[in-house]
Design a protein around this motif. Structure first.
Motif, PDB file in Angstrom:
ATOM      1  N   GLN A   1      20.942  -8.989  56.425  1.00  0.00           N
ATOM      2  CA  GLN A   1      19.744  -8.927  55.442  1.00  0.00           C
ATOM      3  C   GLN A   1      18.528  -9.192  56.250  1.00  0.00           C
ATOM      4  O   GLN A   1      17.582  -8.429  56.215  1.00  0.00           O
ATOM      5  N   GLN A   2      18.679 -10.180  57.033  1.00  0.00           N
ATOM      6  CA  GLN A   2      17.200 -10.592  58.110  1.00  0.00           C
ATOM      7  C   GLN A   2      17.377  -9.339  59.004  1.00  0.00           C
ATOM      8  O   GLN A   2      16.058  -8.800  59.123  1.00  0.00           O
TER       9      GLN A   2
ATOM     10  N   LYS B   1      15.705  -6.424  57.325  1.00  0.00           N
ATOM     11  CA  LYS B   1      14.359  -6.614  56.860  1.00  0.00           C
ATOM     12  C   LYS B   1      13.471  -6.503  58.190  1.00  0.00           C
ATOM     13  O   LYS B   1      12.318  -5.881  57.957  1.00  0.00           O
TER      14      LYS B   1
ATOM     15  N   ALA C   1      12.980  -2.744  58.573  1.00  0.00           N
ATOM     16  CA  ALA C   1      11.889  -2.321  57.708  1.00  0.00           C
ATOM     17  C   ALA C   1      10.648  -2.419  58.150  1.00  0.00           C
ATOM     18  O   ALA C   1       9.766  -1.597  57.897  1.00  0.00           O
ATOM     19  N   ASP C   2      10.320  -3.742  58.610  1.00  0.00           N
ATOM     20  CA  ASP C   2       9.092  -4.023  58.819  1.00  0.00           C
ATOM     21  C   ASP C   2       8.632  -3.484  60.179  1.00  0.00           C
ATOM     22  O   ASP C   2       7.270  -3.361  60.363  1.00  0.00           O
TER      23      ASP C   2
ATOM     24  N   GLU D   1      13.793   2.063  57.764  1.00  0.00           N
ATOM     25  CA  GLU D   1      14.629   1.666  56.617  1.00  0.00           C
ATOM     26  C   GLU D   1      16.197   2.070  57.015  1.00  0.00           C
ATOM     27  O   GLU D   1      16.517   3.160  57.032  1.00  0.00           O
TER      28      GLU D   1
ATOM     29  N   THR E   1      21.494  -1.808  54.064  1.00  0.00           N
ATOM     30  CA  THR E   1      22.575  -2.631  54.341  1.00  0.00           C
ATOM     31  C   THR E   1      22.993  -2.489  55.836  1.00  0.00           C
ATOM     32  O   THR E   1      23.665  -1.028  56.190  1.00  0.00           O
TER      33      THR E   1
ATOM     34  N   ASN F   1       9.517  -9.188  64.640  1.00  0.00           N
ATOM     35  CA  ASN F   1       9.676  -9.340  63.288  1.00  0.00           C
ATOM     36  C   ASN F   1      10.631 -10.404  62.556  1.00  0.00           C
ATOM     37  O   ASN F   1      10.516 -11.114  61.728  1.00  0.00           O
TER      38      ASN F   1
END
Length: 326
Positions: free
Chosen positions: A210-211, A214, A217-218, A222, A225, A258
């Motif tokens: 998950q980290q 993210k 995404a940052d 995208e 999972t 990030n």
């Protein structure tokens, strides 16, 4: 006869001028003056009676704007960026870079803190510490007073990092730098000291899927999972330029920032594995890997190299010039 006398006088004058120029060159050399083109001090900065620029610095420790001359600021930066018991020539090299860094920042950028020329916030500038200032730091700054790097009369990017893992790389690889790579920053071998901590020389870092998702995404990608992750393209040094996450390319430099640059210590990554929802990176070095390695500067200074030799090893073709003196 008159023509002969005139010719002799002219030759004598030329000889005298040549001697004068030679003596002047010798004097300049003795003073350590570099005849290279010097950058201009940014117009927005006032200077004191000695020609030293005055900065308005936002100090995040005090949460206040502080006026100080540039040499005072550089003293705090050297103490913040490098251990104050390190070899003097390494400290001097750091001072030259710190001085160049702030002048280029003021010339090209605007601090995010209103009314400030620059800040002590490492997210936009350099580390800063008054507590770590000692006589060694003061001497290193004083001995390089006014010295900056110059490339054809312009301030270069004075990037530096903790440990190169043996070799530096291009900004376009290690910093996701969008412009053409500067000519003075090419990959070079870095003699990073064996005295560096083991946790800097070799390390592993583990994050949840998950980290990583993210962080992707940052970075503008995208992935959803994370079901697969592998090393994609690499730079000349072996640093990862892109990861391939679920089949999509993600900038390694952006992912590192990030997800946490103190945890994912560099993009000099040898292996990445995904198991039970956790992703483990195995890598070397600490920092982005562009410009001067501090542990490399440490080793070179220990070997007897001076500050200019250290700087010019990591920044090819730069001149070190003096913008002001005593």
């Amino acid at each position: 006869m008159k023509k002969l006398l005139a010719l002799l006088m002219a030759l004598t004058c030329l000889a005298l001028v040549g001697c004068m120029n030679t003596e002047e060159s010798r004097d300049d050399s003795a003073k350590g003056v570099n005849a290279a083109v010097k950058p201009v001090i940014p117009e927005k900065l006032e200077t004191d009676q000695d020609g030293v620029p005055i900065l308005t610095v936002y100090n995040i420790a005090t949460e206040k704007l502080e006026k100080m001359d540039l040499e005072t600021y550089v003293t705090g930066v050297v103490a913040g960026e490098m251990r104050n018991d390190w070899p003097e020539e390494a400290l001097k090299a750091q001072a030259i870079l710190a001085r160049t860094y702030v002048l280029k920042f003021v010339q090209d950028k605007t601090s995010k803190y209103s009314g400030a020329d620059i800040s002590t916030d490492v997210s936009e500038a350099q580390a800063y510490s008054t507590e770590n200032i000692n006589d060694r730091v003061k001497e290193a700054v004083e001995d390089t007073r006014g010295e900056v790097m110059s490339v054809n009369g312009e301030y270069p990017y004075a990037w530096f990092h903790a440990h190169a893992g043996g070799v530096t790389d291009l900004p376009s690889v290690a910093l996701a730098y969008g412009d053409e790579d500067p000519s003075y920053l090419k990959p070079v071998q870095s003699p990073d000291s064996e005295e560096a901590p083991d946790t800097v020389k070799n390390w592993t870092a583990t994050f949840t899927a998950q980290q990583v998702a993210k962080a992707c995404a940052d970075a503008g990608v995208e992935t959803g999972t994370v079901e697969s992750i592998e090393i994609g393209s690499k730079g000349e040094s072996g640093r990862v330029k892109e990861f391939v996450v679920n089949g999509k390319n993600v900038s390694a430099a952006e992912l590192r920032i990030n997800i946490g640059a103190n945890e994912l210590k560099s993009t000099m990554i040898d292996d990445v594995t995904l198991k039970d929802g956790k992703i483990t990176f195995t890598g070397r070095g600490f920092g982005h890997g562009v410009g001067m390695s501090q542990w490399g500067a440490y080793a070179m200074a220990k070997e007897g190299k001076d500050a200019e030799e250290i700087v010019e090893h990591y920044f090819q073709g730069v001149d070190i010039v003096e913008l002001w003196d005593d």
